[in-house]
Design a protein around this motif. Structure first.
Motif, PDB file in Angstrom:
ATOM      1  N   ALA B 164       0.844  -1.206   0.000  1.00  0.00           N
ATOM      2  CA  ALA B 164       0.000   0.000   0.000  1.00  0.00           C
ATOM      3  C   ALA B 164       0.875   1.251   0.000  1.00  0.00           C
ATOM      4  O   ALA B 164       0.641   2.206  -0.766  1.00  0.00           O
ATOM      5  CB  ALA B 164      -0.926  -0.019   1.219  1.00  0.00           C
ATOM      6  N   SER B 165       1.882   1.247   0.846  1.00  0.00           N
ATOM      7  CA  SER B 165       2.783   2.384   0.927  1.00  0.00           C
ATOM      8  C   SER B 165       3.553   2.589  -0.381  1.00  0.00           C
ATOM      9  O   SER B 165       3.662   3.711  -0.891  1.00  0.00           O
ATOM     10  CB  SER B 165       3.737   2.137   2.103  1.00  0.00           C
ATOM     11  N   LEU B 179      -3.390   8.042   1.626  1.00  0.00           N
ATOM     12  CA  LEU B 179      -3.242   6.629   1.979  1.00  0.00           C
ATOM     13  C   LEU B 179      -4.025   6.378   3.259  1.00  0.00           C
ATOM     14  O   LEU B 179      -3.798   7.043   4.282  1.00  0.00           O
ATOM     15  CB  LEU B 179      -1.746   6.328   2.171  1.00  0.00           C
ATOM     16  N   VAL B 180      -4.984   5.442   3.214  1.00  0.00           N
ATOM     17  CA  VAL B 180      -5.818   5.131   4.369  1.00  0.00           C
ATOM     18  C   VAL B 180      -5.552   3.699   4.820  1.00  0.00           C
ATOM     19  O   VAL B 180      -5.816   2.753   4.073  1.00  0.00           O
ATOM     20  CB  VAL B 180      -7.322   5.298   4.037  1.00  0.00           C
ATOM     21  N   TYR B 181      -4.990   3.565   6.026  1.00  0.00           N
ATOM     22  CA  TYR B 181      -4.797   2.237   6.614  1.00  0.00           C
ATOM     23  C   TYR B 181      -5.968   1.939   7.529  1.00  0.00           C
ATOM     24  O   TYR B 181      -6.175   2.639   8.515  1.00  0.00           O
ATOM     25  CB  TYR B 181      -3.525   2.204   7.467  1.00  0.00           C
ATOM     26  N   CYS B 182      -6.728   0.881   7.178  1.00  0.00           N
ATOM     27  CA  CYS B 182      -7.833   0.477   8.050  1.00  0.00           C
ATOM     28  C   CYS B 182      -7.340  -0.599   9.002  1.00  0.00           C
ATOM     29  O   CYS B 182      -6.722  -1.572   8.575  1.00  0.00           O
ATOM     30  CB  CYS B 182      -8.990  -0.084   7.227  1.00  0.00           C
ATOM     31  N   SER B 237      -1.207  12.605   2.296  1.00  0.00           N
ATOM     32  CA  SER B 237      -1.588  12.417   3.694  1.00  0.00           C
ATOM     33  C   SER B 237      -1.815  10.940   3.973  1.00  0.00           C
ATOM     34  O   SER B 237      -2.104  10.157   3.057  1.00  0.00           O
ATOM     35  CB  SER B 237      -2.846  13.227   4.038  1.00  0.00           C
ATOM     36  N   VAL B 238      -1.666  10.598   5.244  1.00  0.00           N
ATOM     37  CA  VAL B 238      -1.911   9.218   5.679  1.00  0.00           C
ATOM     38  C   VAL B 238      -2.906   9.272   6.832  1.00  0.00           C
ATOM     39  O   VAL B 238      -2.753  10.077   7.750  1.00  0.00           O
ATOM     40  CB  VAL B 238      -0.611   8.532   6.149  1.00  0.00           C
TER      41      VAL B 238
END
Lengths: 262, 262
Positions: B164-165, B179-182, B237-238
């Protein structure tokens, strides 16, 4: 010209033959599409998992557990290994099921008289050729497993010959196509025991005679019917040959195998 | 703006949560990419097949049999089910491994000091963003399993957070990205036992203090390091949040979860 090639279990289950086939497929000029069946791996995995194949009239019932298994094997293992192998040969393969990019939307087969479970039939609207053409235009080589979807969230098992034919027909609407069916023989044989007796050309009006005289036997019949159907719907040419000859078959007409024509 | 969302096992293993997540993911405006891990299904399948997981320092060894299993589960079953579910929600998903369209080419991890087998590390050249951008430009929504290839015909297992990164960084070269980490919590919590103690913003210079005071604990540490690394490499943004909040998190800044910033 767009070349559409279908391979089955005899290639997938034989690593040396598969490697040789992929060497040659990668060299085919111009846009191309590969469609593969699954081979013995799904059956082996089913047995290891204790899922007994259920057959009716020789056809497999695809229950919920079986669609999961064939999705894992066909769309996962077989498809991604083939894509990685093509990438290593410089062919920019992209592995797809019919659900991906909504390219093939099937209809679950009616539950009567036999409920085959998660099995798809295709109709004239099943292939969304605009999405497929976009991928070809981008320079990718689509590699399809024989798993499609119903547009309602369900994955369905489908016959790989049927998918190959449907894709060839859809792509024929706006360009020239050649459909190559690879199977275990060099072509349609006049004498099943003589590999040198390949019939190089079968015209549609000769087909009936070949059936009535028994030259075209049981297994070959649906493949030829399917092929003539594809020709009638606009596919430029259909060749039936062995995987070893795919490069020649995709090139000059009548170079090898059996060419079918209207 | 391109939104890149990563989900893990806590979503994949929970059908109701996954369905809710996919409803919301499908509604995210603009180009988007989904990356998923595998969840418990691969471990369950391994055990059913009698393949014992081998762990060294808590990390899984991926031998030949294991890479086949994770390819089946992640790139086959989980990926295609998710694609079919997104298609049913009107999102034109296209399921991919890193081998497909040669989008992610990893390097097999060195065999010393521990041979982890078919496991990939990624470097700055691993993501071929031109192919990925083409698919986004075509209007497709790429859905990645955490399987990549080495360009030599081998499939490799890779960490989904890392993918993802790497994708977010690669896409940042020519555009704005989020970037959205669930994960299982609403965000990074000041008090791990109080779900309402979400820290809404963490700046890079505050990160060290959160680590030294123990607020950021073991499991969270690599995720945050990874995130700040992505920001340093150009990601806009993350956000770290729970799957239920993906739609809000993908929209206005600071609306929910924990936003990280340089």
């Amino acid at each position: 010209m767009i070349t559409i090639v279908k391979i089955g279990g005899n290639v997938i289950d034989n690593p040396a033959l598969l490697s040789d086939f992929l060497d040659k497929f990668a060299q085919i000029d111009g846009p191309k599409v590969l469609i593969h069946g699954g081979g013995k791996i799904a059956t082996e995995l089913s047995l290891r998992l204790g899922v007994e194949p259920q057959l009716v009239d020789g056809r497999r019932i695809t229950n919920a557990e079986t669609i999961d298994i064939v999705t894992m094997v066909y769309a996962g293992l077989v498809n991604k290994k083939m894509v990685a192998a093509l990438q290593a040969r410089g062919c920019n393969a992209i592995g797809l099921s019919g659900a991906d990019a909504n390219i093939i939307c099937g209809v679950q087969r009616p539950k009567e008289p036999v409920d085959f479970g998660f099995v798809a039939d295709l109709n004239e609207n099943s292939v969304h050729d605009d999405h497929l053409k976009q991928l070809l235009y981008d320079g990718f080589t689509p590699v399809f497993s024989a798993i499609v979807h119903d547009g309602k969230g369900n994955l369905l098992n489908c016959n790989a010959d049927t998918i190959a034919s449907a894709i060839a027909v859809a792509l024929s609407k706006k360009g020239d196509t050649k459909l190559v069916y690879c199977f275990e023989k060099k072509g349609v044989l006049k004498d099943i025991n003589d590999d040198s007796s390949v019939i190089s050309l079968i015209k549609k009006d000769e087909f009936g005679e070949l059936v009535s005289t028994g030259v075209v036997a049981k297994g070959m019949l649906p493949k030829l019917q399917n092929s003539f159907d594809a020709l009638a719907k606009g596919v430029g040419s259909v060749v039936i040959t062995q995987a070893e000859d795919v490069l020649t078959a995709s090139g000059a007409p009548l170079a090898c195998g059996t060419t079918l024509s209207l």
